[in-house]
Design an enzyme around this catalytic site. Structure first.
Site, mmCIF file in Angstrom:
data_model
loop_
_atom_site.group_PDB
_atom_site.id
_atom_site.type_symbol
_atom_site.label_atom_id
_atom_site.label_comp_id
_atom_site.label_asym_id
_atom_site.label_seq_id
_atom_site.Cartn_x
_atom_site.Cartn_y
_atom_site.Cartn_z
ATOM 1 N N LYS A 140 0.845 -1.204 0.000
ATOM 2 C CA LYS A 140 0.000 0.000 0.000
ATOM 3 C C LYS A 140 0.878 1.251 0.000
ATOM 4 O O LYS A 140 1.806 1.364 0.799
ATOM 5 C CB LYS A 140 -0.908 0.013 1.238
ATOM 6 C CG LYS A 140 -1.808 1.250 1.304
ATOM 7 C CD LYS A 140 -2.871 1.105 2.376
ATOM 8 C CE LYS A 140 -2.488 1.672 3.715
ATOM 9 N NZ LYS A 140 -2.465 3.143 3.759
ATOM 10 N N ASP B 253 -3.615 4.446 -1.790
ATOM 11 C CA ASP B 253 -4.572 4.878 -0.756
ATOM 12 C C ASP B 253 -4.564 6.393 -0.629
ATOM 13 O O ASP B 253 -3.995 6.951 0.304
ATOM 14 C CB ASP B 253 -4.189 4.204 0.565
ATOM 15 C CG ASP B 253 -5.208 4.455 1.659
ATOM 16 O OD1 ASP B 253 -6.343 4.875 1.350
ATOM 17 O OD2 ASP B 253 -4.868 4.230 2.841
ATOM 18 N N LYS C 203 -7.553 8.219 -0.948
ATOM 19 C CA LYS C 203 -8.886 8.631 -0.463
ATOM 20 C C LYS C 203 -9.394 9.853 -1.225
ATOM 21 O O LYS C 203 -9.599 10.934 -0.667
ATOM 22 C CB LYS C 203 -8.844 8.908 1.044
ATOM 23 C CG LYS C 203 -8.442 7.688 1.856
ATOM 24 C CD LYS C 203 -8.494 7.964 3.345
ATOM 25 C CE LYS C 203 -8.107 6.757 4.171
ATOM 26 N NZ LYS C 203 -6.684 6.359 4.061
ATOM 27 N N ASP D 212 -13.617 14.874 -4.593
ATOM 28 C CA ASP D 212 -13.569 16.192 -5.247
ATOM 29 C C ASP D 212 -14.794 16.262 -6.148
ATOM 30 O O ASP D 212 -15.667 15.378 -6.074
ATOM 31 C CB ASP D 212 -12.252 16.303 -6.058
ATOM 32 C CG ASP D 212 -11.805 17.749 -6.235
ATOM 33 O OD1 ASP D 212 -12.639 18.579 -6.656
ATOM 34 O OD2 ASP D 212 -10.627 18.050 -5.975
ATOM 35 N N THR E 55 -13.154 15.703 -11.633
ATOM 36 C CA THR E 55 -11.780 15.568 -11.121
ATOM 37 C C THR E 55 -11.545 14.173 -10.569
ATOM 38 O O THR E 55 -10.481 13.574 -10.775
ATOM 39 C CB THR E 55 -11.540 16.648 -10.038
ATOM 40 O OG1 THR E 55 -11.784 17.922 -10.635
ATOM 41 C CG2 THR E 55 -10.133 16.610 -9.496
ATOM 42 N N THR F 281 -12.011 6.058 10.837
ATOM 43 C CA THR F 281 -12.129 5.450 12.171
ATOM 44 C C THR F 281 -11.675 6.398 13.279
ATOM 45 O O THR F 281 -11.854 6.097 14.446
ATOM 46 C CB THR F 281 -11.346 4.133 12.255
ATOM 47 O OG1 THR F 281 -10.022 4.383 11.818
ATOM 48 C CG2 THR F 281 -11.978 3.061 11.398
ATOM 49 N N ARG G 230 3.351 -0.695 10.633
ATOM 50 C CA ARG G 230 4.511 -0.614 11.522
ATOM 51 C C ARG G 230 5.018 -1.925 12.094
ATOM 52 O O ARG G 230 6.243 -2.072 12.253
ATOM 53 C CB ARG G 230 4.226 0.408 12.629
ATOM 54 C CG ARG G 230 4.237 1.828 12.075
ATOM 55 C CD ARG G 230 3.564 2.805 12.968
ATOM 56 N NE ARG G 230 2.117 2.577 13.005
ATOM 57 C CZ ARG G 230 1.271 3.303 13.726
ATOM 58 N NH1 ARG G 230 1.734 4.283 14.477
ATOM 59 N NH2 ARG G 230 -0.015 3.052 13.685
HETATM 60 O O1 C5P Z 1 1.261 0.973 10.985
HETATM 61 P P1 C5P Z 1 -0.154 0.476 10.981
HETATM 62 O O2 C5P Z 1 -0.273 -1.036 10.879
HETATM 63 O O3 C5P Z 1 -0.985 1.065 12.075
HETATM 64 O O4 C5P Z 1 -0.660 1.044 9.580
HETATM 65 C C1 C5P Z 1 -1.896 0.886 9.117
HETATM 66 C C2 C5P Z 1 -2.078 1.564 7.774
HETATM 67 O O5 C5P Z 1 -3.458 1.678 7.563
HETATM 68 C C3 C5P Z 1 -1.512 2.971 7.688
HETATM 69 O O6 C5P Z 1 -1.076 3.179 6.332
HETATM 70 C C4 C5P Z 1 -2.674 3.858 8.013
HETATM 71 O O7 C5P Z 1 -2.666 5.087 7.357
HETATM 72 C C5 C5P Z 1 -3.855 3.036 7.522
HETATM 73 N N1 C5P Z 1 -5.090 3.257 8.290
HETATM 74 C C6 C5P Z 1 -5.177 3.066 9.650
HETATM 75 N N2 C5P Z 1 -6.326 3.236 10.335
HETATM 76 C C7 C5P Z 1 -7.390 3.579 9.694
HETATM 77 C C8 C5P Z 1 -7.355 3.781 8.329
HETATM 78 C C9 C5P Z 1 -6.180 3.605 7.647
HETATM 79 O O8 C5P Z 1 -4.208 2.740 10.300
HETATM 80 N N3 C5P Z 1 -8.490 3.687 10.377
#
Ligand code: C5P
Length: 238
Positions: free
Chosen positions: A45, A72, A74, A77, A81, A127, A218
């Protein structure tokens, strides 16, 4: 890219359930991570941080190595566009791309996708939003009702899947049926730090909840051995 081999269809099916979030600062860092993970993962992603640092150039590059890429951004617009933006990302070879679940935006995205191979995912309610955030933004509905409404509208519009919190998956599935994908972040392998994710599920719990693809960042990007973490997560998903 050295170390990146086209995947076989058979191998990619289970691996496609895990989407590794390349939340790093530069395309070079992202490529180094992809090479360390090697053929253990098949789906990556690219979000705001990497995309705005030149990372969209990786989409055709990874795609030509047989990898799938979820862009990703999101989008939201005016219709024209959104339609043009979705078409441009489809042309780059994005396997998944996100738009906000506003009906006009979703209809435009479906036009932009056309008959390309890209699949559109709609983000229902971020979320990080709770009832008071929605009220502040002028919405009368509470989060579960707005998630359900938008998931239903997404299905009616021809969107291919929904990004939602793992704990919303069951309600979303009721609205969209089985032909569309549910994609969820907020997944933590057992024993790893939750970080700023509040309500987390393990990969096995996500699978049991009927989630089609999990997004993990992460715990993989910050690991000493990212390939081993990917393999452990996939073992949980089988
Ligand atoms: O590092 P982590 O596992 O928390 O990353 C989750 C990924 O999903 C990140 O790219 C984050 O932007 C995305 N994300 C999220 N929570 C959400 C929506 C998207 O962590 N509610």
């Amino acid at each position: 890219m050295p170390g990146l081999k086209p995947t076989t269809r058979e191998m990619s099916d289970t691996r496609d359930r895990l989407i590794v979030a390349l939340d790093v600062g530069t395309p070079d860092e992202a490529l180094a991570l992809v090479e360390r993970i090697g053929n253990a993962a098949s789906f990556y992603k690219i979000g705001y941080r990497l995309a705005y640092a030149g990372g969209l150039s990786l989409v055709p590059r990874l795609a030509s190595a047989g990898l799938k890429v979820f862009v990703d951004l999101k989008l939201h617009d005016i219709g024209n566009t959104v339609e043009d933006g979705v078409r441009a990302l489809s042309d780059l070879g994005a396997a998944f791309l996100t738009v906000h679940a506003y009906p006009q935006t979703m209809r435009a995205a479906v036009r932009g996708r056309g008959s390309s191979g890209s699949r559109l995912l709609a983000v229902t309610v971020l979320t990080s939003y709770d009832k008071s955030d929605l009220a502040e933004a002028g919405y009368a509905l509470d989060v579960p009702d707005l998630v359900a409404l938008r998931a239903r509208q997404a299905a009616e519009t021809g969107i291919d899947g929904i990004v939602c919190a793992a704990f919303e998956a069951e309600a979303v599935r009721r609205e969209i049926g089985t032909g569309r994908a549910i994609v969820t972040p907020g997944i933590r392998p057992s024993g790893s730090a939750a970080g700023d994710q509040k309500r987390v599920m393990t990969p096995a719990q996500a699978k049991a909840a009927g989630i089609d693809h999990i997004v993990v960042g992460r715990p993989i990007t910050g690991a000493e051995d990212p390939r081993a973490v990917v393999q452990a997560i996939l073992a949980d998903l089988v």
